[in-house]
Design an enzyme around this catalytic site. Structure first.
Site: not given
Ligand code: APR
Length: 419
Positions: A84, A86, A92, A94, A165-166, A185, A198, A256, A315
């Site tokens: 979130g 980035s 995007p 996930f 996690q990014n 990650h 290797c 999340s 954010c």
């Molecule tokens: N501002 C605030 N919150 C945001 C924004 C934003 N601009 N954009 C998205 N979000 C929030 C979403 O509402 C969600 O709660 O950020 C969170 C993103 O959650 P995920 O998409 O699940 O990403 P993440 O938590 O990083 O996923 C964790 O899951 O599958 C694996 O490899 C993947 O490292 C990743 C891990």
């Protein structure tokens, strides 16, 4: 024999005097030794008369957190971040419905969305991952206001560690010191041949060239499959990940908190450490089972809430609001403008991270500078150890996973990294 478990050194038979645990200061259980920690864990999770931590914030709000940061009691801040932070850079996340990656993988004919990040699936069918990498590869690496807020924390000597996690390397581009960074990650910044005999390393530039030439990257030494050093489900997390944290403030942004063991970090700070969530939605809240296992979630709303604050929104806006409370708003805005102008002047940094510094012939392909590898680099460059009784890190099977309803959410074996 508990030697293979996280309780390792507790192999002594019950009733053994505590001294026999010897010096546990270097272990995850810190100076207090295992028994004390076990006692604290039980008292905290089962409410067995443990003394409740003294509240630290004068108000459970962003302003309360701002006053705490400005006080001399806030010495070291740990940030935990996810996709979130980035999204405003055009990458995007996930699980956001509709826009999240896991909602847009239909064209890859996957058995379920997370398969694209599963090491077993990748070794048999690497094409979907590399096709996705081509689609996701940031046009340029431009960190967000949120990244630069963490850079300000670092420049002001307040950042103890950033767990991300990014895999987009934007924390490095924003100037975070790799020594303060735990890329839980992994990262696209480096890649390695998967053949244990290797393990040749390759740079981001090398990998980018092959991603955009639609080739499945093969090792130039042994023709083995080369994979970016991102941690796939079922792979080890960097060893630095598990170091215990003595932070006085935890800031969680843009995640999340669906994936373990990353999400469990929120419970690995002292019980009186305030925790600020800046996110579009509330996440990481208390869950009875997790609480029982000592991974108590956050409590923003109950009458027992005493340290957790949720600032709901974007954010970048949340970081600007906090910066304003700290008197850093102009400084933050100037930093973002200056850094973005520098990136634009370079024509948009397509290779992210720190410019490659070839180190010796082993890195003649422009492997990443040794310094930036740190522990996580060592953890990933070692051949994968037998995982033995690795505590499988897993998504929280109880919570709905983003993207299509699929077997993944009921698949307790789904894991991302592990002990
Ligand atoms: N501002 C605030 N919150 C945001 C924004 C934003 N601009 N954009 C998205 N979000 C929030 C979403 O509402 C969600 O709660 O950020 C969170 C993103 O959650 P995920 O998409 O699940 O990403 P993440 O938590 O990083 O996923 C964790 O899951 O599958 C694996 O490899 C993947 O490292 C990743 C891990």
């Amino acid at each position: 024999d508990t030697s293979g478990t996280p309780w390792g050194h507790f192999g002594d038979p019950p009733g053994t005097p505590r001294e026999s645990f010897g010096d546990t200061s270097g272990t995850p259980w810190g100076r207090s030794g295992g028994l004390e920690l076990l006692r604290a864990l039980l008292s905290r999770t089962l409410g067995l008369g443990g003394d409740r931590a003294e509240p630290v914030l004068d108000e459970l709000s962003l302003a309360g957190v701002g006053r705490f940061i400005k006080s001399d009691r806030c010495k070291n801040i740990v940030c935990m971040v996810g996709a979130g932070i980035s999204t405003s850079a055009g990458i995007p996340d996930f699980r956001s419905p509709g826009t999240g990656l896991y909602s847009n993988l239909q064209s890859y004919n996957l058995p379920y969305p997370e398969a694209i990040f599963e090491i077993g699936f990748f070794k048999k069918h690497p094409e979907p991952f590399f096709a996705l990498a081509r689609e996701l590869y940031p046009g340029q690496f431009k960190p967000t206001v949120c990244h630069y807020f963490m850079r300000l924390l670092q420049d002001k000597g307040l950042l103890l560690r950033c767990y991300t996690q990014n895999i987009d390397t934007l924390e490095r581009v924003a100037g975070l010191d790799p020594e303060l960074l735990v890329e839980a990650h992994g990262t696209f910044f480096t890649s390695h041949c998967l053949r244990a005999s290797c393990r040749q390393s390759y740079s981001l530039a090398w990998m980018r060239e092959r991603i955009f030439s639609s080739l499945v990257p093969k090792c130039e030494k042994c023709q083995g499959l080369v994979k970016p050093d991102i941690v796939f489900f079922g792979e080890n997390l960097p060893s630095r990940f598990f170091a215990l944290l003595e932070s006085t403030l935890l800031i969680i942004m843009g995640t999340s908190l669906q994936v373990q063991p990353f999400a469990s970090l929120i419970s690995r700070v002292p019980t009186n450490t305030p925790r600020l969530l800046i996110n579009k939605e509330k996440t990481g809240q208390s869950d009875p089972l997790m609480s029982l296992m000592g991974f108590g979630g956050m409590d923003f709303d109950s009458d027992k809430a005493y340290r957790d604050v949720a600032w709901l929104g974007d954010c970048d806006s949340g970081c600007l609001a906090l910066a304003e409370l700290l008197g850093w708003k102009e400084e933050l805005e100037e930093l973002v403008q200056r850094e973005h102008a520098a990136i634009d002047a370079k024509g948009g940094d397509r290779d992210g991270g720190i410019p490659q510094k070839p180190q010796g012939d082993e890195d003649k392909d422009g492997g990443s500078p040794k310094k930036s590898l740190g522990d996580e680099g060592k953890a990933q460059s070692e051949p994968k150890k037998g995982l033995g009784s690795k505590a499988k890190a897993e998504k929280d099977p109880k919570k709905p996973q983003g993207g299509d309803k699929d077997k993944a959410e009921n698949d307790p074996e789904k894991s991302r990294g592990g002990q």
